[in-house]
Design a protein around this motif. Structure first.
Motif, PDB file in Angstrom:
ATOM      1  N   TYR B 114     -28.110  20.430 -49.284  1.00  0.00           N
ATOM      2  CA  TYR B 114     -27.673  19.643 -48.128  1.00  0.00           C
ATOM      3  C   TYR B 114     -26.952  20.500 -47.085  1.00  0.00           C
ATOM      4  CZ  TYR B 114     -25.336  15.985 -45.437  1.00  0.00           C
ATOM      5  OH  TYR B 114     -24.885  15.185 -44.425  1.00  0.00           O
ATOM      6  N   GLY B 115     -25.996  21.285 -47.577  1.00  0.00           N
ATOM      7  CA  GLY B 115     -25.206  22.106 -46.654  1.00  0.00           C
ATOM      8  C   GLY B 115     -26.063  23.101 -45.894  1.00  0.00           C
ATOM      9  N   ARG B 117     -29.355  22.707 -45.271  1.00  0.00           N
ATOM     10  CA  ARG B 117     -30.228  21.969 -44.362  1.00  0.00           C
ATOM     11  C   ARG B 117     -29.500  21.617 -43.062  1.00  0.00           C
ATOM     12  NH1 ARG B 117     -35.206  20.711 -46.077  1.00  0.00           N
ATOM     13  NH2 ARG B 117     -35.540  20.018 -48.215  1.00  0.00           N
ATOM     14  N   ILE B 118     -28.279  21.128 -43.194  1.00  0.00           N
ATOM     15  CA  ILE B 118     -27.572  20.749 -41.967  1.00  0.00           C
ATOM     16  C   ILE B 118     -27.184  21.973 -41.155  1.00  0.00           C
ATOM     17  CG2 ILE B 118     -26.695  18.527 -42.770  1.00  0.00           C
ATOM     18  CD1 ILE B 118     -24.064  19.946 -43.347  1.00  0.00           C
TER      19      ILE B 118
END
Lengths: 541, 258
Positions: B114-115, B117-118
């Motif tokens: 997630y980290g 990707r963002i």
């Protein structure tokens, strides 16, 4: 103290009983309503047997028994649908006292003819010119061949005529525009230019008109040929009745049908209900345009209200600071949900139709305004959809806010702590998690809007609109058109109809279709919510 | 932003740090250095300000309306509260693990990356490698390698917390903040997390808030004792636990209050 405790204990039982009773009453009322609609709808679609009734005074008639009650004098009486409107001085129904009935038979040859005009015809086989009687199979074959020939020979012409009518409408409007431009033009060259255009448009107009007239002549000739084919029937009294095949929508012999045949006829009736246009001031025929209009209206409403409502809900919950302004906005939104729908209708009429629609007309179609023709400045499906959208907005906003509030703050912080912006957090984590709640609220609001009638009466729903807001004529989507709506259709047939009694079965059927539509929306909401919940379930929280 | 002059000094240091929630002062004149590559435990009774201090380090307190910070708090010599500091970038450098495991309702794989990707990482191979590396680092790989595409919600509480650690490790932070990471876990899961902390320190600087003094003694190299918003005492864990200087520290360690 002890006595008091005892009192509350017995009160508790009474409360449970009371709440149980309330629930039971509500369920019972809903059950009765549903049953009433379903039973009457079934009776309207299922082919009933025709009775031949002989009365004490020797008179005979054919009819469907539809109702029974006691007269004010306490005598039992029966209501029959006798049809044959034009022979019975306009009445489709007849009450007779039970004691007057000598006999009631079910002649197998009794025929029910759905006609394009004058409602149904009930009769018996009649003698042809040579005195012979046509068998049901023969008549059925003749009807089939007639329809095939009509579809091959006359139907294309009819379609062509209809599309020519549309063409004429368009050319007429552009001629109007050219004329308007010419009258307004100040400089001579511009005037000349417009005049030239006007002449061209007028020429096109008269060309279309001429072509249409030629075609019309041909069509009428063909129609005339077709109308020479007839079928002969007789009334119960023995009077001969000659019906042109062109007036016959369908002929059936319900008394001779097997159960399977009846089931088939039932299916055909359902199909006709859903796909046919209404006939005879909505008392006969199907409800296709109303069904289509309702579905399209709900779709347009969803497209307009969903993004707006969700965005507003997100702003209120995620971004707005908890100040006077946002609190006022919240209170206002909640109060909006309680505003009577007719008030929304008035707002729609004033703001959307007269305001926005009028402005659009002034801007784009000044020539039509000058000629007194409304385009967007009159009721239309787009204005109804926006009005309904406005009506559902509060529900969508509240549902969105509540769904967002259920997302645990740990999740938000977890995302932010990984270096996500607020928007990324919202878009990638919070919205997916809130989506089941948002969608459920929205679909329930949609279901409510689908059944709403009052605002539509002011903003574009009409009792008859044969041109659908979506068709094969350029530009295909006609958002400014008036439309038919199931809810308004119920009102119109039930209370505004010239023949309320005859349209009663259709009122039940329309109510059933509307209910099914609303139930289908609710059911899809539940399914969607379950699927979303499975996907974004918050186990462990 | 990284300052090479500070490569050997403390990774973060607070000087005269005051923190206010509205009118209420939560931290009073904190002067504390966080040693690079070590595990520092923050202990103290409830409401003593240790969590507040932790959240100052990645500016999670910014999310609280009406909060205000005074004094300086530096990361690699840069004031993190200076205007123009990108808080998004700061939070990538200072990761955080919360008290309550808070995996996203996404697949295990999506949770870990997630980290990244963002942060705009799109390369499939890069994400896959980071996912495997992070899960190995957080001792979760063997348990979940066959079901990376399944929802993270199906894991147990202890696995959730290790997944959250993997998620923080994936963005390669310099510091990992842990806010009572074991308080919602059973003893066996707690042992695993503690082993993991010992595993991770060295590569990462770890700051852990804990109520459990045995835990602080087990996992940390240095310990800071907070009391009523003030830093009472800070030093090597062994020394602080055996020979505390302040009376409050001794009282707390011996369980006279807490």
């Amino acid at each position: 103290m002890a006595r008091r405790r005892d009192a509350t204990r017995s009160d508790g039982k009474a409360w449970i009983f009371l709440s149980w009773t309330s629930l039971f009453l509500i369920l019972a009322m809903m059950g009765v309503l549903g049953l009433l609609i379903c039973v009457n709808s079934f009776r309207a679609l299922w082919p009933n047997r025709i009775e031949q009734v002989t009365l004490a005074d020797g008179s005979v008639f054919l009819g469907f028994p539809v109702n029974a009650d006691l007269s004010p004098e306490g005598l039992s009486r029966l209501q029959y649908k006798v049809a044959n409107r034009e022979l019975n001085s306009g009445a489709d129904f007849r009450w007779v006292y039970a004691r007057d009935i000598v006999s009631a038979a079910r002649p197998p040859g009794a025929v029910l003819v759905n006609r394009a005009e004058n409602g149904d015809f009930l009769g018996l086989p009649g003698p042809g010119a040579d005195g012979s009687f046509e068998k049901p199979e023969q008549l059925r074959a003749r009807l089939r061949s007639y329809r095939e020939r009509w579809n091959a020979g006359a139907e294309p012409l009819r379609r062509k005529l209809a599309s020519l009518g549309e063409d004429w409408q368009r050319v007429h409007l552009s001629a109007l525009k050219a004329q308007y431009a010419m009258e307004r033009a100040a400089a001579a060259p511009a005037k000349e230019e417009s005049a030239k255009r006007l002449r061209a448009e007028r020429e096109r107009e008269s060309a279309v008109k001429a072509e249409s007239e030629t075609l019309m002549g041909e069509f009428n000739r063909i129609k005339n040929d077709f109308s020479r084919e007839t079928a002969v029937f007789a009334t119960a009294e023995g009077e001969t009745v000659v019906l042109p095949l062109s007036s016959i929508v369908d002929a059936s012999w319900p008394n001779a049908m097997t159960v399977m045949e009846r089931a088939g006829a039932f299916a055909v009736n359902v199909w006709r209900l859903l796909t046919h246009y209404p006939r005879e001031a909505n008392t006969e025929g199907g409800i296709y345009p109303a069904l289509f209009g309702t579905v399209m209206l709900v779709f347009l409403m969803a497209v307009s209200a969903f993004p707006l409502g969700v965005a507003a809900g997100i702003y209120l919950r995620e971004y707005a600071h908890d100040g006077i302004l946002s609190r006022t906005a919240r209170v206002a939104v909640n109060n909006l949900a309680g505003v009577p729908s007719i008030v929304y209708g008035i707002f729609g009429l004033g703001f959307f139709i007269y305001g926005m629609g009028g402005a659009i007309d002034d801007l784009i179609y000044p020539e039509r305004v000058a000629a007194g023709i409304n385009t967007y400045g009159g009721g239309g499906i787009i204005w109804s959809a926006l009005t309904l959208g406005l009506l559902t907005l509060p529900v969508v906003i509240v549902a969105t806010e509540e769904a967002l509030a259920t997302v645990p703050s740990e999740i938000r912080q977890g995302s932010l702590a990984l270096g996500a912006t607020r928007f990324q957090t919202l878009w990638r984590v919070i919205l997916p998690m809130a989506s089941p709640g948002i969608l459920t609220g929205f679909i329930l609001a949609m279901a409510r809007a689908a059944g709403e009638v009052a605002p539509l009466m002011l903003t574009g729903a009409v009792k008859s609109a044969h041109n659908l807001p979506l068709d094969g004529n350029w530009p295909f989507v006609h958002l400014e058109r008036k439309f038919m709506h199931l809810g308004f259709h119920i009102y119109d047939m039930g209370f505004q109809s010239p023949n309320v009694e005859a349209s009663k079965p259709l009122v039940y059927l329309t109510a059933l279709v509307l209910l099914i539509l609303v139930f289908a929306l609710n059911f899809s909401a539940i399914t969607l919510r379950k699927r979303m919940r499975d996907k974004y379930a918050m186990k462990g929280f | 932003m990284r300052n090479e002059d500070h490569a050997d000094g403390p990774i973060a240091s607070a000087a005269g740090l005051n923190f206010f929630y509205g009118e209420k002062q939560a931290l009073v004149d904190i002067n504390l250095d966080i040693a690079r590559g070590l595990a520092t435990a923050l202990i103290g009774p409830s409401g003593c300000g240790k969590s507040t201090f932790l959240r100052c380090l990645n500016r999670m307190n910014d999310l609280v309306d009406g909060s205000r910070v005074e004094g300086t708090l530096t990361l690699d010599g840069e004031d993190i509260n200076a205007p123009g500091v990108d808080v998004i970038d700061l939070r990538r450098r200072v990761g955080m693990v919360f008290q309550k495991p808070n995996p996203f309702p996404k697949s295990i794989y999506e949770n870990v990356v997630y980290g990244l990707r963002i942060a705009g990482v799109r390369g499939r191979a890069e994400l896959d490698a980071a996912c495997e590396h992070s899960l190995r680092r957080s001792a979760l790989w063997d348990e979940v390698k066959d079901r990376l595409r399944e929802s993270a919600m199906g894991l147990s509480g202890g696995q959730h917390q290790r997944l959250c650690i993997a998620r923080a490790v994936a963005v390669k932070p310099e510091i990992i903040l842990m806010d009572e990471p074991c308080s919602a876990l059973d003893p066996r899961s707690t042992v695993k997390i503690e082993d993991l902390i010992s595993e991770l320190k060295g590569d990462y600087t770890i700051v852990i808030v804990t109520h459990n003094m045995q835990q602080a003694a087990r996992v940390s190299d240095r310990t800071a004792f907070f009391y009523e918003g003030k830093l009472m005492e800070e030093g090597e864990t062994k020394k602080l636990f055996t020979t505390p200087v302040r009376k409050e520290t001794e009282d707390y360690l011996t369980g006279r209050f807490g």
